[in-house]
Enzyme design. Structure first.
Site, PDB file in Angstrom:
ATOM      1  N   HIS A   1      45.423 -65.337 -27.257  1.00  0.00           N
ATOM      2  CA  HIS A   1      44.219 -65.432 -27.869  1.00  0.00           C
ATOM      3  C   HIS A   1      43.910 -64.847 -29.187  1.00  0.00           C
ATOM      4  O   HIS A   1      44.186 -63.780 -29.446  1.00  0.00           O
ATOM      5  CB  HIS A   1      42.961 -64.890 -26.655  1.00  0.00           C
ATOM      6  CG  HIS A   1      41.592 -65.341 -27.122  1.00  0.00           C
ATOM      7  ND1 HIS A   1      40.837 -64.844 -27.930  1.00  0.00           N
ATOM      8  CD2 HIS A   1      40.847 -66.501 -26.468  1.00  0.00           C
ATOM      9  CE1 HIS A   1      39.718 -65.466 -27.733  1.00  0.00           C
ATOM     10  NE2 HIS A   1      39.853 -66.113 -26.769  1.00  0.00           N
TER      11      HIS A   1
ATOM     12  N   SER B   1      38.372 -72.460 -23.834  1.00  0.00           N
ATOM     13  CA  SER B   1      37.498 -71.280 -24.121  1.00  0.00           C
ATOM     14  C   SER B   1      37.927 -70.182 -22.783  1.00  0.00           C
ATOM     15  O   SER B   1      37.896 -70.283 -21.642  1.00  0.00           O
ATOM     16  CB  SER B   1      36.129 -71.532 -23.792  1.00  0.00           C
ATOM     17  OG  SER B   1      35.390 -70.689 -23.911  1.00  0.00           O
ATOM     18  N   SER B   2      38.355 -69.090 -23.418  1.00  0.00           N
ATOM     19  CA  SER B   2      38.548 -67.952 -22.396  1.00  0.00           C
ATOM     20  C   SER B   2      37.750 -67.637 -21.475  1.00  0.00           C
ATOM     21  O   SER B   2      37.706 -67.226 -20.441  1.00  0.00           O
ATOM     22  CB  SER B   2      39.258 -66.824 -23.470  1.00  0.00           C
ATOM     23  OG  SER B   2      39.561 -65.757 -22.605  1.00  0.00           O
TER      24      SER B   2
ATOM     25  N   GLU C   1      41.344 -63.387 -30.587  1.00  0.00           N
ATOM     26  CA  GLU C   1      40.672 -62.041 -30.598  1.00  0.00           C
ATOM     27  C   GLU C   1      41.601 -61.039 -30.459  1.00  0.00           C
ATOM     28  O   GLU C   1      41.690 -60.024 -31.046  1.00  0.00           O
ATOM     29  CB  GLU C   1      39.630 -62.114 -29.378  1.00  0.00           C
ATOM     30  CG  GLU C   1      38.995 -60.583 -29.419  1.00  0.00           C
ATOM     31  CD  GLU C   1      37.992 -60.484 -28.046  1.00  0.00           C
ATOM     32  OE1 GLU C   1      37.836 -59.401 -27.675  1.00  0.00           O
ATOM     33  OE2 GLU C   1      37.283 -61.518 -27.972  1.00  0.00           O
TER      34      GLU C   1
ATOM     35  N   THR D   1      36.921 -58.887 -25.143  1.00  0.00           N
ATOM     36  CA  THR D   1      35.614 -58.658 -24.788  1.00  0.00           C
ATOM     37  C   THR D   1      35.129 -59.687 -23.654  1.00  0.00           C
ATOM     38  O   THR D   1      34.162 -59.614 -22.980  1.00  0.00           O
ATOM     39  CB  THR D   1      34.790 -59.163 -26.064  1.00  0.00           C
ATOM     40  OG1 THR D   1      35.300 -60.360 -26.500  1.00  0.00           O
ATOM     41  CG2 THR D   1      34.824 -57.988 -27.173  1.00  0.00           C
TER      42      THR D   1
ATOM     43  N   HIS E   1      35.481 -64.502 -33.134  1.00  0.00           N
ATOM     44  CA  HIS E   1      36.868 -63.847 -32.510  1.00  0.00           C
ATOM     45  C   HIS E   1      37.398 -62.886 -33.405  1.00  0.00           C
ATOM     46  O   HIS E   1      38.321 -62.133 -33.086  1.00  0.00           O
ATOM     47  CB  HIS E   1      38.042 -64.970 -32.212  1.00  0.00           C
ATOM     48  CG  HIS E   1      37.446 -65.928 -31.003  1.00  0.00           C
ATOM     49  ND1 HIS E   1      36.994 -65.632 -29.863  1.00  0.00           N
ATOM     50  CD2 HIS E   1      37.671 -67.063 -31.073  1.00  0.00           C
ATOM     51  CE1 HIS E   1      36.588 -66.644 -29.252  1.00  0.00           C
ATOM     52  NE2 HIS E   1      37.062 -67.867 -29.807  1.00  0.00           N
TER      53      HIS E   1
END
Length: 677
Positions: free
Chosen positions: A138, A233-234, A140, A177, A83
């Site tokens: 998140h 988990s995204s 990321e 992403t 990430h």
């Protein structure tokens, strides 16, 4: 019951790379303590295994304590997960690792995330607005935000854009992403209505889009969907949202233990997909559990699977074929990053081609030359079942395919071009069309006892002069190639040269009488008098060694020994100061001139740069003088009258006296007219 497994289900290359690097650090056993910033991946099984191996997940706020621990003499390795982290964390680790030999860090940030960091850093400014379409909490997204130089707005749905007002002139837009591609498309259209000419970058990972599209298609044609992955988990959540939107009988499970028989009741076809953080072993365990729960199960590896009677074990064995080192295989490119290419080999391992096994051209952009979905032929150089990775080489295949071209070049005498990639005992190794070719020291052109490493990394032209077919070795010469090219260039040069032709060349030597210019096939000389329209004493007044100049061929002469000489001129008609003079002045005009030199018979004065006129001693003043210096001084500026212009010989006559007489006549009183009586 049939099972259809999404082809792209499971680890993406970024997660796979992070997991591989982490276990490599653990297995190396060189660090007393290993930390990951945040959980390495959103998968409880992998997280548990890492904890058992002594890997601790820390928050960025705990990093100073870890760095301090390393300062006490403990060997510490910090791993940055796929990430990524914030800009200041990267900087802190970089600085600390340089200052402390006991601290090291492994940057496993996904190349796709790194790309977004670069986009944001290069395209934002203090007055711009960055819009990130993603989850604000998140890691990321938090990392991406830190690279923005201006304001940042984070939205996770098109609805959140409805109340947005944009005041900045420049708007940069990126996405997480793993963002839902449908939401992203809607957000893009909305942003384009909100502001003029936004800078939109499509940053959803190719693998994510592919996985989402497969889930979209699979959920439309199956009776139930099983999505495997971490609850936090995204990208797994996005897959579940897509599946649930098309198929109400969709279930999100983290592992086989959460699969229950009720999920598969009255189901003819079940689809299986998995998030990017889900290892292949977890998918296999779920499918095995399905087989236990339903005796009539017919597993399938994809949409084209048939209903033939087959056991799951045989299907799995067929789909997860083994690879051997040295084997030449074909695969489909599944992703391309700036540093490597991932290849689907239809095997139980993922194929990775590192950049240096693709090309020696460091300037080559992989994304521009290789596309997802294309077939590629490669050689297997290493297989690691533990890591689930097969290292591949395209260069070795190219070497095999291009060997015949090297053999043909030796036979035809063709000059080839390649890059010097290594310095070895007795010479250098060149890569020519992916074939390693040896150039002995004598043939490199480097003087005896010279430094061969000066050639390393350079591109050179060579002549293949010997081939050993049995050992597949080729020998080449840089000296021979250069000699032939010089000879060919000279022949072409002398066949084309003529008086009046213009060349551009470099000054290779300078003498008091002129300069010698390399014209690319021969040398020519520019005499000092041909370097400038002005009088100069030394060429260094107007040109310098190594300077590139444009010259015209003035004459081509052959001496008594038959050697040809080329006379050149730097002067051009357009720069001729005589034309400027005649266009500006005529006989009888008055102008200012600077005394540049004096002779017994008179003084030379510069009217314009490069144009001198003579003031004869008799025209200096109205009294007799022995030498012009009796009245004039060098560099003195005087008013003169142009008394004559000799066009044919380019000579100018000037006079100071003529102006003096004219002034006297003007100042003399007029004679009184006689009075008539």
């Amino acid at each position: 019951m049939n099972i259809e497994i999404a082809p792209s289900a499971g680890f993406c290359f970024g997660v796979e790379r992070a997991v591989k690097n982490t276990f490599s650090v653990i297995n190396a056993a060189q660090s007393e303590r290993v930390y990951t910033i945040g959980k390495l991946i959103h998968n409880p099984d992998i997280t548990k295994r890492l904890e058992q191996d002594g890997v601790a997940a820390i928050e960025p706020s705990a990093l100073p304590g870890v760095i301090a621990s390393a300062s006490e003499g403990n060997r510490v390795t910090v791993i940055i997960r796929a990430h990524g982290v914030t800009k200041d964390v990267y900087a802190a680790l970089e600085t600390a690792s340089q200052q402390n030999p006991f601290l090291s860090f492994s940057d496993c940030t996904c190349p796709n995330v790194k790309k977004i960091h670069r986009i944001v850093a290069e395209n934002t400014s203090p007055s711009s607005l960055l819009i990130i379409v993603g989850d604000a909490s998140h890691p990321e997204v938090i990392g991406i935000r830190s690279f923005s130089l201006g304001d940042t707005l984070i939205v996770n749905s098109p609805e959140e854009l409805e109340s947005v007002q944009i005041h900045q002139n420049k708007v940069v837009v990126v996405s997480q992403t793993t963002q839902n591609s449908k939401k992203w498309e809607i957000c893009k259209k909305f942003i384009q209505k909100l502001c003029t000419n936004p800078f939109i970058f499509d940053t959803i990972c190719d693998a994510t889009e592919k996985r989402q599209q497969e889930t979209e298609n699979l959920s439309r044609r199956t009776d139930a969907m099983i999505v495997i992955g971490g609850k936090n988990s995204s990208n797994t959540q996005k897959l579940f949202e897509i599946a649930k939107g098309n198929q109400p009988h969709s279930y999100l499970i983290e592992n086989a233990e959460e699969l229950v028989g009720s999920m598969l009741q009255n189901i003819s076809v079940v689809g299986v997909t998995a998030g990017a953080s889900t290892p292949g072993s977890a998918i296999e365990e779920v499918v095995n559990k399905m087989a236990e729960l339903n005796e009539n199960i017919i597993p399938a590896s994809g949409a084209e699977a048939n209903n033939e009677e087959a056991s799951f074990a045989s299907m799995l064995e067929e789909s997860l074929k083994t690879l051997n080192t040295g084997e030449i295989v074909k695969g489909i490119i599944s992703s391309v990053t700036p540093n490597e290419i991932h290849v689907d080999l239809g095997a139980k391992v993922t194929g990775i081609i590192p950049f240096d096994e693709i090309t020696d051209n460091t300037a080559l952009k992989l994304e521009d030359n290789f596309k997802v979905g294309e077939e590629i032929e490669v050689m297997v150089t290493r297989v690691s079942d533990l890591d689930g990775v097969a290292t591949l080489s395209k260069k070795r295949i190219d070497s095999i395919r291009n060997w015949d071209k090297i053999v043909e070049a030796e036979q035809s005498g063709e000059i080839k071009e390649g890059r010097v990639v290594d310095v070895v005992k007795g010479g250098v190794i060149m890569n020519i069309e992916s074939v390693r070719v040896f150039v002995p020291a004598f043939h490199t052109g480097v003087p005896k006892d010279g430094d061969l490493s000066s050639l390393l990394g350079t591109t050179q032209k060579v002549k293949i002069y010997e081939i050993n077919e049995q050992r597949r070795r080729a020998y080449a010469s840089i000296r021979k190639a250069n000699s032939e090219m010089r000879h060919a260039a000279q022949e072409q040069f002398w066949s084309e040269i003529e008086v009046g032709k213009v060349y551009t060349g470099k000054i290779k030597s300078m003498m008091s009488y002129g300069v010698f210019v390399d014209l690319g096939g021969a040398d020519g000389m520019v005499h000092t008098s041909e370097l400038s329209w002005k009088r100069i004493k030394n060429p260094a007044e107007v040109v310098s060694l190594g300077e590139e100049i444009t010259v015209t061929v003035k004459a081509i002469e052959t001496d008594e020994k038959g050697k040809k000489r080329i006379s050149l001129t730097l002067k051009t008609p357009e720069s001729d100061p005589w034309l400027l003079f005649t266009g500006k002045y005529s006989k009888g005009d008055v102008c200012q001139a600077k005394i540049v030199s004096m002779m017994p018979f008179g003084a030379f004065a510069e009217v314009l740069p490069g144009i001198d006129g003579l003031i004869h001693i008799s025209q200096i003043c109205d009294k007799k003088i022995n030498h012009p210096s009796d009245v004039l001084k060098k560099d003195e500026v005087v008013d003169v009258k142009i008394t004559d212009i000799d066009e044919e010989n380019r000579k100018i006559s000037l006079s100071i006296l003529a102006l003096t007489k004219a002034e006297e006549e003007t100042e003399a009183p007029a004679e009184e007219a006689p009075v008539e009586e």
